[in-house]
Design a protein around this motif. Structure first.
Motif, PDB file in Angstrom:
ATOM      1  N   LEU A  12      16.410   3.297  -1.310  1.00  0.00           N
ATOM      2  CA  LEU A  12      15.490   2.604  -0.413  1.00  0.00           C
ATOM      3  C   LEU A  12      14.451   3.569   0.150  1.00  0.00           C
ATOM      4  O   LEU A  12      13.252   3.255   0.177  1.00  0.00           O
ATOM      5  CB  LEU A  12      16.279   1.950   0.724  1.00  0.00           C
ATOM      6  CG  LEU A  12      15.462   1.341   1.878  1.00  0.00           C
ATOM      7  CD1 LEU A  12      14.562   0.234   1.372  1.00  0.00           C
ATOM      8  CD2 LEU A  12      16.403   0.828   2.964  1.00  0.00           C
ATOM      9  N   TRP A  13      14.890   4.733   0.587  1.00  0.00           N
ATOM     10  CA  TRP A  13      13.971   5.715   1.165  1.00  0.00           C
ATOM     11  C   TRP A  13      12.960   6.197   0.119  1.00  0.00           C
ATOM     12  O   TRP A  13      11.787   6.402   0.430  1.00  0.00           O
ATOM     13  CB  TRP A  13      14.753   6.886   1.733  1.00  0.00           C
ATOM     14  CG  TRP A  13      13.870   7.953   2.329  1.00  0.00           C
ATOM     15  CD1 TRP A  13      13.692   9.223   1.876  1.00  0.00           C
ATOM     16  CD2 TRP A  13      13.049   7.824   3.494  1.00  0.00           C
ATOM     17  NE1 TRP A  13      12.811   9.898   2.681  1.00  0.00           N
ATOM     18  CE2 TRP A  13      12.390   9.070   3.678  1.00  0.00           C
ATOM     19  CE3 TRP A  13      12.809   6.779   4.390  1.00  0.00           C
ATOM     20  CZ2 TRP A  13      11.506   9.290   4.729  1.00  0.00           C
ATOM     21  CZ3 TRP A  13      11.922   7.000   5.445  1.00  0.00           C
ATOM     22  CH2 TRP A  13      11.278   8.238   5.607  1.00  0.00           C
ATOM     23  N   VAL A  17       8.937   5.922   0.615  1.00  0.00           N
ATOM     24  CA  VAL A  17       8.031   7.077   0.493  1.00  0.00           C
ATOM     25  C   VAL A  17       6.968   6.821  -0.572  1.00  0.00           C
ATOM     26  O   VAL A  17       5.778   7.109  -0.372  1.00  0.00           O
ATOM     27  CB  VAL A  17       8.834   8.356   0.164  1.00  0.00           C
ATOM     28  CG1 VAL A  17       7.884   9.511  -0.161  1.00  0.00           C
ATOM     29  CG2 VAL A  17       9.724   8.730   1.337  1.00  0.00           C
ATOM     30  N   LEU A  18       7.395   6.240  -1.709  1.00  0.00           N
ATOM     31  CA  LEU A  18       6.445   5.934  -2.775  1.00  0.00           C
ATOM     32  C   LEU A  18       5.418   4.908  -2.317  1.00  0.00           C
ATOM     33  O   LEU A  18       4.218   5.032  -2.618  1.00  0.00           O
ATOM     34  CB  LEU A  18       7.200   5.417  -4.010  1.00  0.00           C
ATOM     35  CG  LEU A  18       6.353   5.080  -5.240  1.00  0.00           C
ATOM     36  CD1 LEU A  18       5.634   6.326  -5.746  1.00  0.00           C
ATOM     37  CD2 LEU A  18       7.218   4.481  -6.335  1.00  0.00           C
ATOM     38  N   GLU A  19       5.867   3.917  -1.567  1.00  0.00           N
ATOM     39  CA  GLU A  19       4.939   2.889  -1.076  1.00  0.00           C
ATOM     40  C   GLU A  19       3.966   3.461  -0.051  1.00  0.00           C
ATOM     41  O   GLU A  19       2.794   3.067   0.002  1.00  0.00           O
ATOM     42  CB  GLU A  19       5.723   1.722  -0.471  1.00  0.00           C
ATOM     43  CG  GLU A  19       4.875   0.597   0.091  1.00  0.00           C
ATOM     44  CD  GLU A  19       3.996  -0.063  -0.950  1.00  0.00           C
ATOM     45  OE1 GLU A  19       3.013  -0.728  -0.557  1.00  0.00           O
ATOM     46  OE2 GLU A  19       4.278   0.067  -2.149  1.00  0.00           O
ATOM     47  N   ASN A  72       6.829  -7.555  -8.927  1.00  0.00           N
ATOM     48  CA  ASN A  72       6.388  -7.121 -10.247  1.00  0.00           C
ATOM     49  C   ASN A  72       6.024  -5.643 -10.243  1.00  0.00           C
ATOM     50  O   ASN A  72       6.379  -4.894 -11.160  1.00  0.00           O
ATOM     51  CB  ASN A  72       5.170  -7.949 -10.679  1.00  0.00           C
ATOM     52  CG  ASN A  72       5.168  -8.215 -12.169  1.00  0.00           C
ATOM     53  OD1 ASN A  72       5.850  -7.553 -12.926  1.00  0.00           O
ATOM     54  ND2 ASN A  72       4.386  -9.194 -12.581  1.00  0.00           N
ATOM     55  N   ARG A  73       5.341  -5.197  -9.206  1.00  0.00           N
ATOM     56  CA  ARG A  73       4.925  -3.806  -9.126  1.00  0.00           C
ATOM     57  C   ARG A  73       6.106  -2.871  -8.887  1.00  0.00           C
ATOM     58  O   ARG A  73       6.117  -1.746  -9.367  1.00  0.00           O
ATOM     59  CB  ARG A  73       3.897  -3.629  -7.998  1.00  0.00           C
ATOM     60  CG  ARG A  73       2.554  -4.245  -8.278  1.00  0.00           C
ATOM     61  CD  ARG A  73       1.916  -3.660  -9.512  1.00  0.00           C
ATOM     62  NE  ARG A  73       1.699  -2.220  -9.386  1.00  0.00           N
ATOM     63  CZ  ARG A  73       1.551  -1.391 -10.411  1.00  0.00           C
ATOM     64  NH1 ARG A  73       1.632  -1.841 -11.646  1.00  0.00           N
ATOM     65  NH2 ARG A  73       1.349  -0.091 -10.217  1.00  0.00           N
ATOM     66  N   SER A  74       7.104  -3.341  -8.152  1.00  0.00           N
ATOM     67  CA  SER A  74       8.226  -2.476  -7.791  1.00  0.00           C
ATOM     68  C   SER A  74       8.948  -1.927  -9.015  1.00  0.00           C
ATOM     69  O   SER A  74       9.121  -0.718  -9.169  1.00  0.00           O
ATOM     70  CB  SER A  74       9.209  -3.246  -6.906  1.00  0.00           C
ATOM     71  OG  SER A  74      10.338  -2.467  -6.613  1.00  0.00           O
ATOM     72  N   ILE A  75       9.378  -2.809  -9.904  1.00  0.00           N
ATOM     73  CA  ILE A  75      10.098  -2.368 -11.106  1.00  0.00           C
ATOM     74  C   ILE A  75       9.141  -1.747 -12.113  1.00  0.00           C
ATOM     75  O   ILE A  75       9.494  -0.797 -12.830  1.00  0.00           O
ATOM     76  CB  ILE A  75      10.861  -3.539 -11.734  1.00  0.00           C
ATOM     77  CG1 ILE A  75      11.897  -4.088 -10.744  1.00  0.00           C
ATOM     78  CG2 ILE A  75      11.555  -3.112 -13.019  1.00  0.00           C
ATOM     79  CD1 ILE A  75      13.012  -3.122 -10.414  1.00  0.00           C
TER      80      ILE A  75
END
Length: 222
Positions: A12-13, A17-19, A72-75
């Motif tokens: 999750l972290w 951080v990526l977001e 969609n963007r997450s994966i």
């Protein structure tokens, strides 16, 4: 158990951080949700008589379709960067990977909802002082994030993932969206949503929180 929880929060972290660096998921979902509610605001004339019947549907259409963009963007980001392969090679179970990704999507969707709700209330002229909307929003968002995480993992393995995810996702999540709309309508009208729709959302969440991690394990093994 403690080690599993730490691994889930580590994933999750990583997503948080990526977001914070890219802002792909929250911004795309937020812009789409705001666009939907603004367009519908011009298409209809919100009045005290029509808001209770029209507003919940508009609200959950905006959240659901906006959530699809984020999911969609997450994966996809994991696939493009090779992060998914790294997660699968880690000495953790596939369930931990699923819950880490699901909680990330849930957090981002809840953030979008927190921003959109006040704007929506101003545009459609109804009060935010309705505590009953909180459990409805949380339970419905859990349903969307849980089902969406599973199907985004399936769609990510196809060439046309932008098309495949909605085709797979919406037929399954429609009952939860309908329940969210009906429960929100009950809250706005001053009725009790706890007698019918919230128990349905609870049952939906419980079912898919068990079924989706199991299915995710089979999918990523393929």
């Amino acid at each position: 158990m403690k080690a599993a929880m730490l691994a889930v929060f580590a994933i999750l972290w990583k997503d948080v951080v990526l977001e914070l660096r890219t802002k792909d998921i929250v911004v795309s979902a937020l812009v789409f949700a705001l666009l939907v509610i603004v367009v519908f605001n011009f298409a209809i004339t919100p009045t005290p008589q029509t808001v209770a019947f029209v507003a919940p549907g508009i609200l959950w259409v905006a959240f659901t379709f906006g959530g699809v963009l984020g999911l969609n963007r997450s994966i996809a980001l994991e696939r493009e960067s090779g992060g998914m392969h790294a997660l699968l090679l880690a000495p953790i179970s596939r369930d931990i990977v699923f819950f880490g990704k699901m909680l990330g999507s849930l957090l981002f969707m809840l953030l979008v909802e927190i921003i959109v709700f006040p704007i929506f209330a101003v545009l459609y002229n109804f009060s935010l002082l309705m505590p009953g909307l909180i459990p409805v929003a949380v339970l419905a968002t859990v349903a969307i994030a849980t089902v969406g995480t599973l199907f985004s993992a399936i769609a990510a393995n196809t060439r046309s993932r932008e098309v495949m995810l909605p085709l797979l996702f919406f037929p399954v999540v429609v009952p939860a969206v309908i329940a969210a709309v009906e429960a929100s309508t009950s809250v706005i009208q001053g009725d009790n949503p706890f007698d019918r729709w919230l128990p349905f959302l609870l049952a939906f969440d419980a079912l898919f929180l068990v079924a989706c991690p199991f299915a995710f394990h089979l999918i990523v093994e393929e």
